[in-house]
Design an enzyme around this catalytic site. Sequence first.
Site, PDB file in Angstrom:
ATOM      1  CB  THR A 175      -0.859  -0.051   1.270  1.00 43.85           C
ATOM      2  OG1 THR A 175      -1.817  -1.076   1.102  1.00 43.85           O
ATOM      3  CG2 THR A 175      -1.550   1.250   1.577  1.00 43.85           C
ATOM      4  NE  ARG A 203      -9.410  -6.905   3.919  1.00 44.76           N
ATOM      5  CZ  ARG A 203      -8.373  -6.071   3.907  1.00 44.76           C
ATOM      6  NH1 ARG A 203      -8.077  -5.401   2.822  1.00 44.76           N
ATOM      7  NH2 ARG A 203      -7.624  -5.900   4.971  1.00 44.76           N
ATOM      8  N   GLY A 205     -10.252  -2.837   3.388  1.00 44.30           N
ATOM      9  CA  GLY A 205      -9.231  -2.641   4.408  1.00 44.30           C
ATOM     10  C   GLY A 205      -9.368  -1.281   5.048  1.00 44.30           C
ATOM     11  CG  ASP A 206      -5.851   0.053   6.957  1.00 44.40           C
ATOM     12  OD1 ASP A 206      -5.725  -0.916   6.169  1.00 44.40           O
ATOM     13  OD2 ASP A 206      -4.900   0.778   7.280  1.00 44.40           O
ATOM     14  CB  THR A 226       1.170   0.534   5.030  1.00 40.27           C
ATOM     15  OG1 THR A 226       1.301  -0.759   4.414  1.00 40.27           O
ATOM     16  CG2 THR A 226       2.484   0.900   5.691  1.00 40.27           C
ATOM     17  N   GLY A 227      -0.450  -1.812   6.631  1.00 39.74           N
ATOM     18  CA  GLY A 227      -0.333  -2.981   7.484  1.00 39.74           C
ATOM     19  C   GLY A 227      -1.590  -3.816   7.410  1.00 39.74           C
ATOM     20  N   GLY A 229      -4.950  -4.571   7.667  1.00 41.39           N
ATOM     21  CA  GLY A 229      -6.115  -3.695   7.771  1.00 41.39           C
ATOM     22  C   GLY A 229      -7.095  -4.055   8.864  1.00 41.39           C
TER      23      GLY A 229
HETATM   24  N1  ASP Z   1      -3.687  -1.913   4.861  1.00 43.82           N
HETATM   25  C1  ASP Z   1      -3.927  -2.628   3.638  1.00 43.82           C
HETATM   26  C2  ASP Z   1      -5.171  -3.469   3.766  1.00 43.82           C
HETATM   27  O1  ASP Z   1      -5.363  -4.106   4.777  1.00 43.82           O
HETATM   28  C3  ASP Z   1      -2.800  -3.502   3.236  1.00 43.82           C
HETATM   29  C4  ASP Z   1      -1.467  -2.830   3.111  1.00 43.82           C
HETATM   30  O2  ASP Z   1      -1.153  -1.930   3.877  1.00 43.82           O
HETATM   31  O3  ASP Z   1      -0.697  -3.233   2.237  1.00 43.82           O
HETATM   32  O4  ASP Z   1      -5.926  -3.548   2.809  1.00 43.82           O
END
Ligand code: ASP
Length: 307
Positions: A175, A203, A205-206, A226-227, A229
């Site tokens: 991300t 689905r 994410g955040d 990022t991480g 979600g």
């Molecule tokens: N935060 C993103 C998600 O969960 C994934 C990512 O940070 O790469 O969709």
Amino acid sequence: MSYQLAIHGGAGTILRSQMNADIEKKYHTALKLALEKGKQCLKSGGSALLAVELAVSVMEDSPLFNAGKGSVFSAAGTHEMEASIMCGKSLSAGAVAEVSGVKNPVQLAAKVLSNSEFVYMVGRGAEQFAKEKGLVFENAEYFATDFRKLQLKEAQEEGRVQLDHSKSKERKFGTVGAVALDLSGNLAAATSTGGLTNKQYGRLGDSSMIGVGNYANNTTCAISCTGYGEYFIRAVVAHDVSAMMEYGGKSLDEACRIVVQEKLRTMGGEGGVIAIDSVGNICLEFNSEGMYRGFVNENELKTLIYK
Ligand code: ASP
């Protein structure tokens, strides 16, 4: 006051032992390109809001990151992207999710902010809005890369939904996000993602959620996450950092450390944040092995990968 810009290209298990000089160089070059694009804007008096949109667009155009071109595949073999942007001065925000075909989802989020009475648009409605506003569309092949095809094949064979930064993978693409402080003292944040490989059931994410993967408020900070979600959503990460500063009197560093190293860690949430406060302090905090990241100001431009 000087300008500041920080960016990330995803956090995760990015191990030095699994990289090589050539791949590292590609990442540093791509991050630098994004920083330079944003810097050009900020240096000439452009707004933080425009700078984060420009910097994120550069990373969306790079196949290296999980956003725009190079986004991961959903279980249906499609690209369902999400993005968000927020202005710290007006607290106005724009977000889109489950969009396909839009070349730069962050630009669509910016249009939602500037050109609609809504904050959050999804799916076909968001795509319709994009068409009406004249955004550039690309076909499915534009977004696809061989590596993403392989990731989907592996995830489907193993019957799992895969975080882009999953420990079992050698190459980590992620991300993207940007936070900026402009010469007028305004903050802004933007985040964009393709989400998780093999994701199903719509689905989300955040990354597109205001207050979770993205937040900006001139009284506190601008922040992009990022991480994993699912954890970031439950920890309401971006607004939590801002609230700790606003109501708890914490510094940017303290607030980011508490959320990323204590709260998220305790929950089991891997990832990181980039943040800038209203006086230009920068914090790049992560609890994973690495995070593609960088920052630029009047005096310095730096890109980093590992701890
Ligand atoms: N935060 C993103 C998600 O969960 C994934 C990512 O940070 O790469 O969709």
